[in-house]
Design a protein around this motif. Structure first.
Motif, PDB file in Angstrom:
ATOM      1  N   ASP A  46      88.380  73.457  -8.013  1.00 35.71           N
ATOM      2  CA  ASP A  46      87.114  73.759  -8.676  1.00 35.71           C
ATOM      3  C   ASP A  46      87.214  74.976  -9.572  1.00 35.71           C
ATOM      4  OD1 ASP A  46      85.952  71.697  -7.266  1.00 35.71           O
ATOM      5  OD2 ASP A  46      85.108  73.000  -5.709  1.00 35.71           O
ATOM      6  N   ARG A  47      88.232  75.784  -9.335  1.00 34.05           N
ATOM      7  CA  ARG A  47      88.378  77.038 -10.072  1.00 34.05           C
ATOM      8  C   ARG A  47      89.821  77.138 -10.565  1.00 34.05           C
ATOM      9  NH1 ARG A  47      86.142  82.590  -7.539  1.00 34.05           N
ATOM     10  NH2 ARG A  47      86.567  83.942  -9.293  1.00 34.05           N
ATOM     11  N   ALA A  48      89.997  77.453 -11.843  1.00 36.96           N
ATOM     12  CA  ALA A  48      91.344  77.606 -12.406  1.00 36.96           C
ATOM     13  C   ALA A  48      91.988  78.874 -11.854  1.00 36.96           C
ATOM     14  CB  ALA A  48      91.280  77.671 -13.930  1.00 36.96           C
ATOM     15  N   VAL A  49      93.285  78.794 -11.613  1.00 36.47           N
ATOM     16  CA  VAL A  49      94.039  79.924 -11.078  1.00 36.47           C
ATOM     17  C   VAL A  49      94.866  80.520 -12.209  1.00 36.47           C
ATOM     18  CG1 VAL A  49      95.682  80.666  -9.310  1.00 36.47           C
ATOM     19  CG2 VAL A  49      94.306  78.633  -8.922  1.00 36.47           C
ATOM     20  N   SER A  50      94.717  81.814 -12.454  1.00 45.62           N
ATOM     21  CA  SER A  50      95.513  82.456 -13.500  1.00 45.62           C
ATOM     22  C   SER A  50      96.945  82.620 -13.013  1.00 45.62           C
ATOM     23  CB  SER A  50      94.936  83.820 -13.865  1.00 45.62           C
ATOM     24  OG  SER A  50      95.140  84.735 -12.802  1.00 45.62           O
ATOM     25  N   VAL A  51      97.844  82.806 -13.946  1.00 43.29           N
ATOM     26  CA  VAL A  51      99.248  83.035 -13.601  1.00 43.29           C
ATOM     27  C   VAL A  51      99.365  84.296 -12.748  1.00 43.29           C
ATOM     28  CG1 VAL A  51     101.544  83.521 -14.538  1.00 43.29           C
ATOM     29  CG2 VAL A  51     100.091  81.820 -15.634  1.00 43.29           C
TER      30      VAL A  51
END
Length: 158
Positions: A46-51
């Protein structure tokens, strides 16, 4: 949600479960750094994960970042004809008028440059798996990200 985000979330959940941790235990063990609701949203896709967050999670779980990425994605070529690597024009990425939405790409390229000790200053080639990781930040597919980078003029001409 992209298919890759869903797979990444499943992989994050699998790593957590392999370590015998509940979401609440992750929050407690990390002294609140990793909120259960946030980790859960990563795991559901549901939520994008940053590098950067992936790197921090890999440290928390004490596993290489590559272990957090879906296995089938690491060995499989990109689908739909997207390139397995792209060349970024570092000069264009460092322009002051760069679209603020592309700053993560610029930071990512700079980090790779530092890791490789590559300071030629003109182009940087990133692999398909790096492109997939970047596409997670943008919540899109790698081939769509390549189109965006082309449109913004930050891909090096071959």
């Amino acid at each position: 949600m992209s298919e890759y985000q869903r797979r990444l979330g499943s992989r994050l959940r699998a790593i957590r479960q392999q370590q015998g941790l509940t979401l609440q235990q992750v929050e407690e063990t990390s002294s609140g750094k990793w909120k259960a609701v946030v980790v859960g949203s990563y795991e559901r896709g549901d939520r994008a994960v940053s590098v950067a967050k992936l790197a921090e999670l890999s440290e928390f779980y004490n596993v290489p970042v590559s272990e957090l990425l879906p296995k089938e994605e690491l060995s499989a070529p990109l689908v739909s004809g997207a390139p397995t690597k792209v060349m970024l024009d570092l000069r264009r990425l460092s322009r002051s008028d760069l679209d603020p939405d592309l700053r993560p790409v610029s930071r990512f390229a700079h980090t790779i440059q530092l890791q490789r000790g590559d300071y030629n200053g003109s182009v940087l080639t990133i692999r398909g798996e790096d492109l997939r990781a970047l596409s997670v930040i943008y919540g899109t597919d790698p081939e769509d990200l390549v189109v965006r980078l082309e449109d913004e003029g930050v891909l090096a001409q071959t």
